[in-house]
Design a protein around this motif. Sequence first.
Motif, PDB file in Angstrom:
ATOM      1  N   LEU A 163      12.876   4.593  12.102  1.00 30.15           N
ATOM      2  CA  LEU A 163      13.568   3.309  12.211  1.00 30.15           C
ATOM      3  C   LEU A 163      14.985   3.471  11.684  1.00 30.15           C
ATOM      4  CD1 LEU A 163      13.567   0.202  12.691  1.00 30.15           C
ATOM      5  CD2 LEU A 163      12.674  -0.031  10.355  1.00 30.15           C
ATOM      6  N   GLU A 164      15.955   2.995  12.458  1.00 31.04           N
ATOM      7  CA  GLU A 164      17.358   3.043  12.044  1.00 31.04           C
ATOM      8  C   GLU A 164      17.921   1.623  11.994  1.00 31.04           C
ATOM      9  OE1 GLU A 164      19.049   7.158  13.914  1.00 31.04           O
ATOM     10  OE2 GLU A 164      18.595   5.565  15.354  1.00 31.04           O
ATOM     11  N   LEU A 165      18.586   1.302  10.912  1.00 30.13           N
ATOM     12  CA  LEU A 165      19.267   0.017  10.759  1.00 30.13           C
ATOM     13  C   LEU A 165      20.773   0.263  10.753  1.00 30.13           C
ATOM     14  CD1 LEU A 165      17.084  -1.549   7.890  1.00 30.13           C
ATOM     15  CD2 LEU A 165      16.675  -1.578  10.354  1.00 30.13           C
ATOM     16  N   TRP A 166      21.497  -0.615  11.449  1.00 31.78           N
ATOM     17  CA  TRP A 166      22.952  -0.471  11.564  1.00 31.78           C
ATOM     18  C   TRP A 166      23.624  -1.720  10.975  1.00 31.78           C
ATOM     19  CZ3 TRP A 166      24.571   4.101  13.990  1.00 31.78           C
ATOM     20  CH2 TRP A 166      23.578   4.810  14.682  1.00 31.78           C
ATOM     21  N   PRO A 167      23.561  -1.915   9.656  1.00 33.31           N
ATOM     22  CA  PRO A 167      24.058  -3.162   9.053  1.00 33.31           C
ATOM     23  C   PRO A 167      25.562  -3.359   9.196  1.00 33.31           C
ATOM     24  CG  PRO A 167      23.512  -1.558   7.368  1.00 33.31           C
ATOM     25  CD  PRO A 167      23.001  -1.012   8.661  1.00 33.31           C
ATOM     26  N   ASN A 168      26.312  -2.261   9.378  1.00 30.84           N
ATOM     27  CA  ASN A 168      27.770  -2.364   9.499  1.00 30.84           C
ATOM     28  C   ASN A 168      28.255  -1.969  10.886  1.00 30.84           C
ATOM     29  OD1 ASN A 168      28.227  -3.087   6.665  1.00 30.84           O
ATOM     30  ND2 ASN A 168      27.491  -1.022   6.250  1.00 30.84           N
ATOM     31  N   GLY A 169      27.368  -2.068  11.869  1.00 34.30           N
ATOM     32  CA  GLY A 169      27.739  -1.746  13.240  1.00 34.30           C
ATOM     33  C   GLY A 169      27.609  -0.278  13.564  1.00 34.30           C
ATOM     34  N   LEU A 170      27.831   0.052  14.830  1.00 31.55           N
ATOM     35  CA  LEU A 170      27.587   1.403  15.322  1.00 31.55           C
ATOM     36  C   LEU A 170      28.650   2.408  14.905  1.00 31.55           C
ATOM     37  CD1 LEU A 170      26.327   0.564  18.920  1.00 31.55           C
ATOM     38  CD2 LEU A 170      24.961   1.219  16.933  1.00 31.55           C
ATOM     39  N   LYS A 171      29.776   1.933  14.360  1.00 31.49           N
ATOM     40  CA  LYS A 171      30.821   2.867  13.932  1.00 31.49           C
ATOM     41  C   LYS A 171      30.608   3.337  12.495  1.00 31.49           C
ATOM     42  CE  LYS A 171      34.351   1.105  17.095  1.00 31.49           C
ATOM     43  NZ  LYS A 171      35.724   0.532  17.226  1.00 31.49           N
ATOM     44  N   ALA A 172      29.649   2.735  11.811  1.00 28.96           N
ATOM     45  CA  ALA A 172      29.339   3.112  10.432  1.00 28.96           C
ATOM     46  C   ALA A 172      28.016   3.860  10.379  1.00 28.96           C
ATOM     47  CB  ALA A 172      29.309   1.869   9.545  1.00 28.96           C
ATOM     48  N   GLU A 173      27.730   4.454   9.232  1.00 28.35           N
ATOM     49  CA  GLU A 173      26.500   5.217   9.063  1.00 28.35           C
ATOM     50  C   GLU A 173      25.282   4.298   9.088  1.00 28.35           C
ATOM     51  OE1 GLU A 173      24.498   8.884   8.587  1.00 28.35           O
ATOM     52  OE2 GLU A 173      26.618   8.471   8.947  1.00 28.35           O
ATOM     53  N   GLN A 174      24.245   4.726   9.774  1.00 30.10           N
ATOM     54  CA  GLN A 174      23.015   3.947   9.830  1.00 30.10           C
ATOM     55  C   GLN A 174      22.133   4.227   8.613  1.00 30.10           C
ATOM     56  OE1 GLN A 174      23.565   6.743  11.474  1.00 30.10           O
ATOM     57  NE2 GLN A 174      21.769   7.532  12.563  1.00 30.10           N
ATOM     58  N   ILE A 175      21.219   3.307   8.324  1.00 31.17           N
ATOM     59  CA  ILE A 175      20.163   3.524   7.335  1.00 31.17           C
ATOM     60  C   ILE A 175      18.943   4.012   8.085  1.00 31.17           C
ATOM     61  CG2 ILE A 175      18.654   2.395   5.646  1.00 31.17           C
ATOM     62  CD1 ILE A 175      20.927   0.299   5.291  1.00 31.17           C
TER      63      ILE A 175
END
Length: 272
Positions: A163-175
Amino acid sequence: MNRIDLANLIFEKISSTKESLKNQFQNSNSNIGYFFIDDLLPNDIAIQIHNVFPKSEQMVLKKSIRENKYVAAQMNLYHPLLEEIIYCFQDKRIVDVVGEICGITNPIPDEFLYAGGISMMGNHQFLNPHLDNSHDKDRNLWRVLNLLYYVTPEWKEEYGGNLELWPNGLKAEQISIHSKFNRLAVMATHNSSLHSVSPVLHEGFRKCVSNYYFATEPLLESDRFHVTSFRGRPENNFSDLVLRTDTFLRMCLRKIFKKGIKENPHMYKKND
């Protein structure tokens, strides 16, 4: 085991670590709130759940530029244990304690498994970054939580399917949250909860049991109705353009046809 037996075990496990789970969720809630808990059930039970999953040819293959995975929601076609593990997460005690952890009043489980049920992802399969459909099948309730229970023994993080979370959008590192055996992951769903599943890089299947909870009010005041909205991964600009255009066109259709042109087949159609 039946759903009551399973719910008893899960409720006890979640309740025993409730405060630490609250802290997990609260510490991430400014973006995409989430928590996960390991060793949810005794290992032998989790292995039984894994073992009774259907073969891929008995499931529905969803394959497109958006996603590539096997899914199933018509649970009376499969081993009874699978229906029991899905619906134990709809036990009122579990629904209420998960709602309490996430600060959601009166969450509502989905008996029709709209986009829920079971799923498998094998080598090279994936789920691109996306926002889940904002509502239930009748467009009356807001989707607020996604519950994912992983049951593949010895599934390593480097195998992908996480599972990947992108809290700061696709230009930032995912969790990245490892789809570890016997782990339950819970995430908030709203207009900013962009998430994905990393491509599987291993022979074998990552198996998952999933549920959604709904509510009469959205999680964020800024939430608005939207269809399931896909994006391309950061390294694929062309896919991103195609998928954003696809979402725009489907949203235009929904302005004319409130519930869509055809019924989504991914739900449990029960006999009256």
